[in-house]
Design a protein around this motif. Structure first.
Motif, short mmCIF file in Angstrom:
data_model
loop_
_atom_site.label_atom_id
_atom_site.label_comp_id
_atom_site.label_asym_id
_atom_site.label_seq_id
_atom_site.Cartn_x
_atom_site.Cartn_y
_atom_site.Cartn_z
N GLU A 176 12.37 23.41 29.11
CA GLU A 176 13.08 22.50 28.21
C GLU A 176 14.57 22.61 28.55
OE1 GLU A 176 12.18 22.92 24.09
OE2 GLU A 176 10.13 23.60 24.47
N THR A 234 15.72 21.68 16.64
CA THR A 234 15.01 21.43 17.89
C THR A 234 14.49 20.00 17.90
OG1 THR A 234 13.28 22.24 19.38
CG2 THR A 234 12.76 22.22 17.05
N TYR A 286 6.71 20.19 17.32
CA TYR A 286 7.93 20.99 17.45
C TYR A 286 7.55 22.46 17.34
CZ TYR A 286 7.86 21.61 12.35
OH TYR A 286 7.49 21.93 11.07
#
Length: 847
Positions: free
Chosen positions: A184, A314, A322
């Motif tokens: 990420e 996030t 998530y």
């Protein structure tokens, strides 16, 4: 740190992801979900439904498998994934139902009868009993689901005795591999600053053990390998060597990073090690929750709060999930606020994360010992070289059914800390947990639990800490929260919520207030619930027309009014008014829609106005190739100019690469942080040059004859969460293009824990032709024998014409052929890449 990692994994991951995109060619994945889809109709600020663990009794025998259940309005909902896993069944998803193959036939669970709660599908007991033709009832006294089936799911299959000598595998699992990769990378910038943050998770297998590591990089000065370990074991024991976040027996003692060795032993390894979820050496349900997962609108934002203070944010992935990792809870009130894309004012809902006492119950006679010894330093982090000796020991035992005792000691470099507690099932009062701890110069106690009887329900959480607990300068804290309510039917729940708090971030808090959740029908819903400080969170929704929805939400200092209008071509138009204390009002108009079939993505355009100034929102997200997701947003908010001064323009860019890694390439993954005793199979379909892999999207992958996955748009597939063993792997030939068949119909594949075994299927071009056999008058010749010869004169196929003179020949490779019919009719032809029609043998036409 460069001594250990010459090239940072996060930066390498970025390069590999972009390279993967460039090499993807025309491979296109499934369309990303609309940011307004699915959760646009969600209602429910307030507590998330309480998921608890229950026992499972099948045909009179108690199983080690735990079930996740939810009690709602006097009805027991069971997590479908847990149940079918325990019954050794496999789901075949269909458009309107989930289908399971059983010895008695197909069991169908209609999708309309399922409820999604925290990412799991739940089904009521009555629906399950009808689908499986079984007697099922939930025993509240024993807190167990009793299932009486018409077959024994744990009996050996009829052919098992004959297979005492295992059939060898055609394809062996790798002894060392990188099997999973997830990265990420996020960038955020405004008029004053910008920042990057990257996280990379890698996992695989080496010898009999599995390995993993996590690297964090801010692309400036902070680059480190945060977690790394080698884990393995079998039978009653498990071990871990490396750096890991230790757990605790409750929410009082904090977890800490330990570099060293851990070992765990249990006489019930299947129940306490091989859990269906978790991210530690033992089942995470036994510890304070360390990884918080949930679902929300794709492209939105999830915000983690402790005692009302924001500690982390996030993005919500494009698959709607998530995750907050490495969280340690020490008595705070934890909430997750979920926001829609571009809507950072009022959350769509606020989920309160509560511990569940029944998760910590052990079966009678079960014992667990878990210990670790090492240091608090991290040798792979140049900023964390100095550390102190650290260690811990934990003991748990199910002394009898419904009663578990536990104790723990730990030393993380400061003064030793200790805790002891019990979890008990108190019959009609529910399941409750109590823990007493000593750390530093003070003591602490925590009690929590919940219960239900008929339409009544209740829960409580009580935490008291003396001054000096954990820290000499810590002040005394007390936080007591309780709720009691009535749920007479589905869609209606009324309760009283009380809280008394001293010493927390919110100061002194005392209130007793009502809460209500009401949804009399699908197009009308209302939710009111007091927040941690007593202020109400309100969400209301009404759809007066099929494509028109009105909404109102109130959260803290903000109020929001919305009007949603669905348009043709899956477009959504939203008008919005936001009123925030101290900043004023802002109006906005947003248009959201999908991309084209060739370029699947979701986009949002918004025009904003507030305090005499204009602003805008531009947002897009999509899957660039299977497993590679990209999201970009530029927001110019006129109200934020007052808060930050000068400009409210914020730009954000994020990319997620989530792959199963095999020598044949990268397939869409689904990285799992937990380390269970399972592995996977991944590979690709090879069909030769010039073949469009998108034609294979959706082709089923069968494991032991049952559907377990499908091929993506790049011709790759991945199947995870498989126990060690040898499996028969095949493709659903009926879904392949007509002219192709697998060169090897069935492969015998070995699976090992932590590894992804590579299996490539070659597709052989199998062509054919069809036509009619006609006489000199043009009449059909029935029941005439036909023979097909290749270029070397070998007979390769035969057929007979039907009553109307038609025939068909299949299964031929490309090349020249001669077809000859009984009576002397013959014809030459050449097959290239397509099935040939109209190959008539006509006596009127000389050949």
């Amino acid at each position: 740190m460069s001594r250990f990692l010459p090239l940072a994994p996060t930066r390498l991951a970025a390069a590999l992801a972009l390279a993967g995109l460039l090499c993807a060619g025309q491979a296109v994945g499934a369309p990303a979900a609309s940011p307004f889809g699915g959760y646009a109709d969600a209602v429910g600020a307030g507590s998330a439904p309480q998921i608890q663990l229950a026992a499972l009794v099948v045909n009179g025998d108690e199983r080690h498998d735990a079930l996740a259940v939810v009690q709602r309005a006097g009805v027991t909902l069971v997590a479908l994934d847990y149940l079918v896993r325990a019954l050794r069944l496999v789901a075949e998803p269909r458009a309107d139902a989930l289908v399971f193959a059983t010895p008695l036939g197909e069991a169908r669970v209609p999708r309309a009868n399922t409820s999604e709660i925290q990412g799991f599908l739940f089904v009521d007991v009555a629906t399950l009993a009808q689908a499986f033709g079984a007697r099922m009832r939930f025993d509240r006294g024993e807190y167990a689901l009793r299932v009486d089936l018409g077959w024994d799911p744990f009996a050996a299959a009829p052919g098992d005795a004959a297979q005492a000598t295992p059939v060898p595998a055609d394809i062996r699992a790798p002894r060392a591999s990188l099997s999973r990769w997830r990265s990420e990378i996020a960038w955020r910038g405004d008029a004053h600053s910008s920042s990057w943050l990257g996280t990379t998770d890698l996992a695989g297998v080496v010898g009999p053990a599995s390995w993993y590591l996590r690297e964090i990089d801010d692309f400036e000065s902070d680059r480190r390998v945060d977690l790394w370990a080698l884990a393995g074991g079998q039978g009653h024991a498990r071990y871990l060597v490396g750096r890991e976040l230790s757990g605790s027996i409750g929410g009082l003692l904090p977890g800490f990073h330990l570099t060293g060795a851990q070992v765990a032993w249990s006489n019930r390894p299947r129940a306490l090690f091989d859990a269906a979820y978790g991210d530690g050496l033992v089942a995470s349900r036994l510890d304070a929750q360390r990884t918080l997962r949930g679902k929300g609108p794709p492209g939105g934002v999830a915000e983690l709060r402790r005692d009302g203070q924001v500690v982390a944010r996030t993005p919500i992935a494009l698959d709607g999930h998530y995750e907050f990792r490495d969280q340690t809870r020490t008595g705070e009130r934890i909430e997750v606020a979920v926001y829609e894309p571009g809507q950072a004012d009022v959350p769509l809902r606020v989920d309160e994360i509560r511990p569940v006492a029944s998760d910590r119950l052990l079966p009678e006679g079960a014992v667990l010992h878990h210990a670790g010894l090492g240091t608090s330093a991290n040798p792979l982090d140049r900023l964390d070289q100095g550390g102190e000796r650290a260690g811990f020991y934990q003991w748990r035992q199910g002394v009898r059914d419904g009663l578990t005792l536990m104790a723990a000691w730990q030393d993380s470099g400061a003064r030793p800390q200790g805790a002891a507690g019990a979890v008990a099932s108190l019959g009609a009062l529910g399941v409750w947990s109590a823990t007493l701890a000593h750390a530093g110069e003070g003591n602490a106690v925590e009690v929590y639990g919940d219960g239900a009887r008929g339409a009544l329900f209740w829960n409580g959480w009580f935490n008291h800490r003396e001054a000096g607990f954990l820290d000499d300068e810590a002040i005394a804290r007390a936080d007591y929260t309780a709720e009691a309510g009535w749920r007479p039917r589905a869609g209606l729940a009324a309760s009283l919520v009380a809280r008394h708090s001293r010493g927390g971030e919110a100061g002194e808090v005392d209130f007793i207030k009502p809460a209500l959740q009401w949804q009399p029908r699908a197009d009308l819903a209302l939710s009111l619930r007091p927040d941690y400080d007593g202020r109400y969170v309100t969400v209301a929704r009404w759809a007066p027309l099929r494509d028109t929805t009105l909404g109102y939400a109130n959260y803290r200092d903000q109020r929001q009014f919305t009007l949603d209008q669905r348009l043709p071509d899956r477009l959504l138009l939203r008008a919005q008014l936001v009123d925030e204390d101290g900043l004023g009002r802002r109006t906005g108009v947003y248009l959201n829609g999908p991309g084209s079939a060739r370029w699947p993505f979701s986009w949002t355009l918004g025009a904003l106005h507030g305090r005499g100034r204009a602003g805008y929102l531009l947002e897009g997200s999509g899957e660039l190739r299977p497993g590679l997701l990209l999201r970009a947003q530029v927001l110019d908010d006129p109200l934020q100019r007052e808060r930050f001064g000068g400009t409210g323009r914020i730009a954000m860019l994020s990319m997620v690469a989530d792959f199963a890694v095999t020598p044949s390439g990268l397939a869409r993954g689904g990285y799992r942080e937990r380390r269970g005793d399972d592995g996977g199979i991944s590979g690709r379909i090879v069909a030769g040059d010039g073949f469009d892999a998108r034609r294979l999207a959706g082709v089923g992958v069968l494991l032991d004859g049952r559907w377990r996955g499908e091929v993506d748009g790049s011709g790759r597939f991945a199947i995870g969460q498989l126990p060690d063993g040898i499996y028969s792997l095949s493709l659903d030939s009926g879904e392949l293009p007509l002219e192709y068949q697998p060169a090897d119909p069935v492969r015998r594949v070995e699976v090992r824990a932590g590894a992804a075994t590579r299996v490539d299927f070659g597709l052989a071009l199998r062509l054919g032709f069809a036509g009619r056999v006609l006489d000199a008058a043009g009449e059909p010749l029935a029941d005439r024998a036909l023979e097909v010869f290749d270029a070397e004169g070998r007979r390769v196929a035969t057929a007979r014409s039907d009553a109307w003179g038609y025939y068909r020949i299949d299964g031929l490779a490309a090349g020249p052929y001669r077809v000859r019919a009984e009576g002397g009719l013959a014809r030459d032809l050449r097959l290239e890449r397509e099935f040939a029609f109209g190959i008539d043998l006509d006596a009127r036409t000389p050949r």
